[in-house]
Design a protein around this motif. Sequence first.
Motif, PDB file in Angstrom:
ATOM      1  N   LEU A  64      65.356   2.940 -24.639  1.00 20.42           N
ATOM      2  CA  LEU A  64      66.708   3.429 -24.359  1.00 20.42           C
ATOM      3  C   LEU A  64      66.921   3.787 -22.893  1.00 20.42           C
ATOM      4  CD1 LEU A  64      67.189   5.784 -27.448  1.00 20.42           C
ATOM      5  CD2 LEU A  64      68.116   3.479 -27.125  1.00 20.42           C
ATOM      6  N   THR A  65      65.883   3.702 -22.095  1.00 21.91           N
ATOM      7  CA  THR A  65      65.973   4.175 -20.710  1.00 21.91           C
ATOM      8  C   THR A  65      67.069   3.470 -19.928  1.00 21.91           C
ATOM      9  OG1 THR A  65      63.628   4.757 -20.652  1.00 21.91           O
ATOM     10  CG2 THR A  65      64.725   4.449 -18.539  1.00 21.91           C
ATOM     11  N   GLY A  66      67.140   2.150 -20.032  1.00 21.39           N
ATOM     12  CA  GLY A  66      68.118   1.388 -19.252  1.00 21.39           C
ATOM     13  C   GLY A  66      69.548   1.784 -19.563  1.00 21.39           C
ATOM     14  N   ALA A  67      69.884   1.853 -20.857  1.00 16.35           N
ATOM     15  CA  ALA A  67      71.246   2.204 -21.257  1.00 16.35           C
ATOM     16  C   ALA A  67      71.580   3.649 -20.880  1.00 16.35           C
ATOM     17  CB  ALA A  67      71.418   1.999 -22.763  1.00 16.35           C
ATOM     18  N   LEU A  68      70.626   4.560 -21.107  1.00 14.13           N
ATOM     19  CA  LEU A  68      70.869   5.960 -20.756  1.00 14.13           C
ATOM     20  C   LEU A  68      71.010   6.142 -19.250  1.00 14.13           C
ATOM     21  CD1 LEU A  68      68.397   7.757 -23.198  1.00 14.13           C
ATOM     22  CD2 LEU A  68      70.896   7.902 -23.216  1.00 14.13           C
ATOM     23  N   LEU A  69      70.202   5.435 -18.485  1.00 15.53           N
ATOM     24  CA  LEU A  69      70.296   5.528 -17.033  1.00 15.53           C
ATOM     25  C   LEU A  69      71.655   5.048 -16.549  1.00 15.53           C
ATOM     26  CD1 LEU A  69      68.890   6.153 -14.335  1.00 15.53           C
ATOM     27  CD2 LEU A  69      68.082   3.771 -14.317  1.00 15.53           C
ATOM     28  N   ALA A  70      72.139   3.941 -17.125  1.00 13.95           N
ATOM     29  CA  ALA A  70      73.448   3.412 -16.737  1.00 13.95           C
ATOM     30  C   ALA A  70      74.556   4.408 -17.051  1.00 13.95           C
ATOM     31  CB  ALA A  70      73.707   2.081 -17.443  1.00 13.95           C
ATOM     32  N   LEU A  71      74.510   5.022 -18.239  1.00 15.36           N
ATOM     33  CA  LEU A  71      75.535   6.010 -18.614  1.00 15.36           C
ATOM     34  C   LEU A  71      75.469   7.248 -17.719  1.00 15.36           C
ATOM     35  CD1 LEU A  71      75.457   5.911 -22.516  1.00 15.36           C
ATOM     36  CD2 LEU A  71      77.377   5.295 -21.042  1.00 15.36           C
ATOM     37  N   HIS A  72      74.261   7.722 -17.461  1.00 13.41           N
ATOM     38  CA  HIS A  72      74.108   8.921 -16.628  1.00 13.41           C
ATOM     39  C   HIS A  72      74.595   8.663 -15.204  1.00 13.41           C
ATOM     40  CE1 HIS A  72      72.535  12.609 -15.016  1.00 13.41           C
ATOM     41  NE2 HIS A  72      71.791  11.949 -14.148  1.00 13.41           N
ATOM     42  N   LEU A  73      74.167   7.571 -14.623  1.00 13.91           N
ATOM     43  CA  LEU A  73      74.591   7.272 -13.254  1.00 13.91           C
ATOM     44  C   LEU A  73      76.085   6.991 -13.192  1.00 13.91           C
ATOM     45  CD1 LEU A  73      71.634   5.081 -11.930  1.00 13.91           C
ATOM     46  CD2 LEU A  73      72.050   7.525 -11.588  1.00 13.91           C
ATOM     47  N   GLY A  74      76.632   6.384 -14.247  1.00 16.61           N
ATOM     48  CA  GLY A  74      78.080   6.180 -14.302  1.00 16.61           C
ATOM     49  C   GLY A  74      78.827   7.500 -14.319  1.00 16.61           C
ATOM     50  N   GLY A  75      78.289   8.474 -15.068  1.00 15.53           N
ATOM     51  CA  GLY A  75      78.906   9.795 -15.094  1.00 15.53           C
ATOM     52  C   GLY A  75      78.800  10.503 -13.750  1.00 15.53           C
ATOM     53  N   VAL A  76      77.633  10.420 -13.110  1.00 11.25           N
ATOM     54  CA  VAL A  76      77.437  11.066 -11.806  1.00 11.25           C
ATOM     55  C   VAL A  76      78.360  10.458 -10.762  1.00 11.25           C
ATOM     56  CG1 VAL A  76      75.794  11.453  -9.931  1.00 11.25           C
ATOM     57  CG2 VAL A  76      75.053  11.714 -12.302  1.00 11.25           C
ATOM     58  N   LEU A  77      78.445   9.132 -10.736  1.00 10.63           N
ATOM     59  CA  LEU A  77      79.305   8.473  -9.757  1.00 10.63           C
ATOM     60  C   LEU A  77      80.766   8.830  -9.988  1.00 10.63           C
ATOM     61  CD1 LEU A  77      79.375   6.498  -7.371  1.00 10.63           C
ATOM     62  CD2 LEU A  77      79.629   4.626  -9.014  1.00 10.63           C
ATOM     63  N   THR A  78      81.176   8.872 -11.239  1.00 12.73           N
ATOM     64  CA  THR A  78      82.552   9.253 -11.563  1.00 12.73           C
ATOM     65  C   THR A  78      82.833  10.688 -11.131  1.00 12.73           C
ATOM     66  OG1 THR A  78      82.617   7.739 -13.452  1.00 12.73           O
ATOM     67  CG2 THR A  78      84.205   9.536 -13.445  1.00 12.73           C
ATOM     68  N   LEU A  79      81.883  11.592 -11.371  1.00  7.78           N
ATOM     69  CA  LEU A  79      82.049  12.989 -10.967  1.00  7.78           C
ATOM     70  C   LEU A  79      82.224  13.089  -9.457  1.00  7.78           C
ATOM     71  CD1 LEU A  79      82.009  15.997 -11.808  1.00  7.78           C
ATOM     72  CD2 LEU A  79      79.545  15.957 -11.412  1.00  7.78           C
ATOM     73  N   PHE A  80      81.419  12.361  -8.705  1.00  9.08           N
ATOM     74  CA  PHE A  80      81.543  12.369  -7.245  1.00  9.08           C
ATOM     75  C   PHE A  80      82.908  11.854  -6.812  1.00  9.08           C
ATOM     76  CE2 PHE A  80      76.724  12.003  -6.126  1.00  9.08           C
ATOM     77  CZ  PHE A  80      76.555  13.303  -6.560  1.00  9.08           C
ATOM     78  N   LEU A  81      83.295  10.704  -7.337  1.00  4.92           N
ATOM     79  CA  LEU A  81      84.527  10.053  -6.884  1.00  4.92           C
ATOM     80  C   LEU A  81      85.768  10.879  -7.224  1.00  4.92           C
ATOM     81  CD1 LEU A  81      83.768   6.330  -7.810  1.00  4.92           C
ATOM     82  CD2 LEU A  81      83.688   7.374  -5.538  1.00  4.92           C
ATOM     83  N   LEU A  82      85.726  11.593  -8.351  1.00  2.00           N
ATOM     84  CA  LEU A  82      86.899  12.344  -8.789  1.00  2.00           C
ATOM     85  C   LEU A  82      86.909  13.785  -8.300  1.00  2.00           C
ATOM     86  CD1 LEU A  82      87.288  11.120 -12.496  1.00  2.00           C
ATOM     87  CD2 LEU A  82      88.566  10.383 -10.476  1.00  2.00           C
ATOM     88  N   THR A  83      85.838  14.223  -7.631  1.00  2.22           N
ATOM     89  CA  THR A  83      85.739  15.620  -7.195  1.00  2.22           C
ATOM     90  C   THR A  83      86.958  16.110  -6.416  1.00  2.22           C
ATOM     91  OG1 THR A  83      83.331  15.773  -7.251  1.00  2.22           O
ATOM     92  CG2 THR A  83      84.455  17.188  -5.671  1.00  2.22           C
ATOM     93  N   PRO A  84      87.477  15.377  -5.427  1.00  2.00           N
ATOM     94  CA  PRO A  84      88.624  15.906  -4.667  1.00  2.00           C
ATOM     95  C   PRO A  84      89.906  16.005  -5.474  1.00  2.00           C
ATOM     96  CG  PRO A  84      87.516  14.112  -3.485  1.00  2.00           C
ATOM     97  CD  PRO A  84      87.027  14.077  -4.893  1.00  2.00           C
ATOM     98  N   TYR A  85      89.960  15.362  -6.636  1.00  2.33           N
ATOM     99  CA  TYR A  85      91.212  15.278  -7.392  1.00  2.33           C
ATOM    100  C   TYR A  85      91.117  15.976  -8.751  1.00  2.33           C
ATOM    101  CZ  TYR A  85      90.850  11.657  -3.953  1.00  2.33           C
ATOM    102  OH  TYR A  85      90.597  10.999  -2.770  1.00  2.33           O
TER     103      TYR A  85
END
Length: 367
Positions: free
Chosen positions: A323-344
């Motif tokens: 499950l590592t690959g799928a979980l890593l993709a979801l986690h990094l997707g969440g982190v990237l989204t959190l970063f990008l949406l932080t100012p808004y």
Amino acid sequence: MSLDVTLQTDPGAISDDPVMEARRQIEICNACRYCEGFCAVFPAITRDKVFADGDITQLANLCHNCRGCYYACQYTAPHEFDLNLPAALAEARVDSWERLAWPGGLARIFQKHGMAMAALLVLATAVMFWAIAALPGGGAGFYAWLSHGAMVAIFLPAFLLPLVAIGVGLRRYWREVGGAPVTLTQLRGAVLSAGRMKNLSGGQGQGCNFETEERFSDARRHVHQAVMYGFLLCFGATASGTVMHYLFAMPAPYGLLSLPKLLGVPGGLLMVAGTAGMIALKRRADPALGAQGRSSGESAFIWLLGFVALTGLVLYALRDTALTGALLALHLGGVLTLFLLTPYSKMAHGFYRFAALIRDQQTAGKG
């Protein structure tokens, strides 16, 4: 109690403009002063007689929406003044985030459609990471799925660009509220206030009324502290890992007793507990005492923080499995989204509120 101060506006003339409506209610509160000891907002109100738009912005961001003033107020509906100061300041606060955000317009979209926007962005970025991970690569641990170079190339701009956007918004905020150069004493006072979150403890330290009228509780302060300190621990884990990688030639993966894990695991647990507590409290709170039409953005921010923390913990627990690959993709997707949406997102409110605490230190020193 009667109002013995001449109001600048008609106390019964309710306005659709969030700044005008907040000004109307603040002038009534300044004349009444029954809630003077409730939180930092009310002493700040008493320092002025006339409130410019920048004053309203400052007071709105100084408010922690604990709602005790509403339940203590004698001028709420059905009184003709129809005061609802927590909602009025919440509307003015969200208006300031939307106006001051850079680039303009994105904050307004997120506040209204946050859940859909965050979910789509998480899924889209997760698919991107899954596709990158499918490419031939090398390395140990998570780097077997996504190289260190690829992570840096993706996340460094995604971290720095939102910081620039927040910096622009804070500069606009500081100008609007008439901020002066900051001293170490003012900064120290703001840090202590933010760390203790004393404005969420109520006027007498008995707690606030966020969930129900009759119940005083420190639960909201505690879950906010859990999220804040959990986030800081996770940030410290990332920072320590970066130092270990570049200065001491110690690349990941790291063991459980390493500094990144000693900071990151408790930080993740605190964030999960804090966001779960926030969700539970919001479900019991009266939505009429907050900003109307903005619940999607606020909920999306809380869910996104919890999602990032939870997937990080699960990823660490299930590392080196199928499950590592799928979980890593979801986690990094969440982190990237959190970063990008932080100012808004409501993540920006932490920066604005800290600036409001500094400005309050400055104005209190002049009183």
